[in-house]
Design an enzyme around this catalytic site. Structure first.
Site: not given
Length: 423
Positions: A169, A195, A206, A292, A418, A423
């Site tokens: 992702t 992932k 996880t 991230e 985040n 979007s």
């Protein structure tokens, strides 16, 4: 390229492990495929399939979040009731979480499509989803994706690699690893892919992790080995303190290596668990380092602890500290934040006995001794903290136990990613 290394067993003997290229298709009898089903993403693959030529013993660990996604509930039934599995269908983009009976029906519909094409019992088909919570899956695209993937199933390295790419992702790269060991004179392989980049603060394992092996082992011991292993691997990572609704780790063993079946905790079992630890720890660290917006993997080792649990609590408290994570991003040796995070962890220790070190590829240096700063160079500390992998070592001088946790730095990009995730 194959890299041979050794791990120490509990009896002090060396366990030989050979790291090899590949992931979930490295083990004998496993195949994979991927496709662009158009579930949420455009112009990229977003579905993957793992298939074994024969039924597998299956183990799994799952999120402890009360809000559990439909795939988690479906897979728990397969692991604990069927105890066998032969296929896994994974989609990225939509999590199939908080989707009610309709979401559960889509898990069944996916399994039924696999059953129709491969004659695998529906309760031996595992499903996994990752992505936005609350949206319903476009089940027609899911089923079409299964139809596309079945004819493409292949046991080559590339197919496994492409499957690892398809399940991403916000990950910036695929995550996979494979090793070979010897059990009862037979070569046994363990391979995996995962992932995970955000919403990472597991309390069982996880995000999504899939491990395959051709080892012959009982389902009971397979499950016991996985449950024990996640406590020191996936459960010791954190990116942002959020435990996902979809956390799933699945381990499939098809027995095609033809080793003497492991039915008791003997030397073969210990060798297997050592190799499994390497695979899961490698995948866990890849996730932590790919948090991230992250620019660095942040490792925290607590040594000299009275108990392992004490060391775990302390190390996890440091890697989840937002202030400490921000300091790592700024390459700032702000050791007070580390000591502070240890202090509010709930674990007891004497702060006036703590020694703290920073270490990376650029070197190692002591920052505090017995709870107070030593005369160190801020410039040298910044150099050490500027590497892509940074370790903090805290010696609390209470005993011989230790634990390691893995996290990442906290950057501006984490908020950007985040803030507009849907979007």
């Amino acid at each position: 390229m194959k890299i041979l290394f050794t791990l120490e067993s509990s009896a002090g003997m060396e366990v030989k492990v050979k790291q090899i290229k590949g992931g979930v298709t490295a083990a004998k009898g496993f195949k994979a495929a991927s496709t662009a089903a158009g579930i949420k993403y455009k112009d990229r693959t977003d579905m993957a399939m793992i298939y074994s030529e024969v039924p597998c013993a299956v183990a799994g660990t799952f999120t402890t979040n009360i809000v559990k996604a439909a795939p988690v509930k479906w897979d728990q039934h397969v692991v604990y009731d069927s105890k066998k599995a032969q296929a896994v269908i994974v989609n990225a983009g939509i999590a199939n979480a908080c989707t009610g009976e309709e979401g559960m029906g889509y898990c069944k519909a996916t399994a039924e499509k696999v059953n129709k094409l491969l004659q695998i019992p529906t309760d031996e088909v595992l499903v996994a989803s990752t992505g936005v919570i609350g949206m319903q899956l476009p089940i027609d695209r899911i089923c079409a994706g299964v139809e596309t993937m079945v004819p493409q199933l292949n046991g080559d390295i590339e197919s496994g690699h492409n499957a690892a790419l398809a399940i991403m992702t916000t990950d910036t790269h695929e995550k996979e690893v494979a090793v070979e060991i010897e059990l009862s004179g037979k070569t046994v392989t363990i391979g995996g892919m995962c992932k995970g980049s955000g919403m990472i603060h597991p309390n069982m394992c996880t995000m999504l992790s899939f491990v395959t092996t051709d080892a012959a082992i009982s389902q009971e011991l397979l499950l016991e080995a996985l449950k024990a292993d996640v406590e020191d691997t996936y459960n010791m990572i954190s990116v942002d303190g959020d435990t996902s609704t979809n956390d799933t780790c699945l381990l499939l063993a098809n027995g095609m290596a033809e080793n003497t079946k492991i039915t008791e905790k003997n030397a073969d079992y210990e060798t297997f668990t050592k190799a499994l630890r390497f695979v899961n720890e490698t995948l866990a660290k890849q996730m932590a380092g790919d948090g991230e917006g992250a620019t660095a993997l942040f490792e925290v080792k607590v040594i000299g602890a009275e108990t392992k649990e004490q060391a775990k609590i302390l190390s996890k408290s440091v890697i989840t500290s937002s202030l400490t994570k921000a300091a790592i991003y700024g390459h700032d040796a702000n050791w007070g934040r580390i000591l502070c995070a240890m202090g509010y962890s709930g674990a007891q220790f004497d702060p006036e006995k703590v020694d703290l070190f920073f270490e990376s590829a650029a070197g190692k240096m002591q920052i505090i001794k017995d709870g107070v700063a030593v005369d160190y160079s801020e410039e040298e500390a910044t150099k050490i903290l500027s590497e892509p992998a940074v370790t903090a070592i805290a010696d609390i001088k209470m005993g011989a136990a230790q634990a390691t946790a893995w996290g990442c730095d906290l950057t501006y990009d984490y908020v950007k990613i985040n803030a507009d995730y849907r979007s």
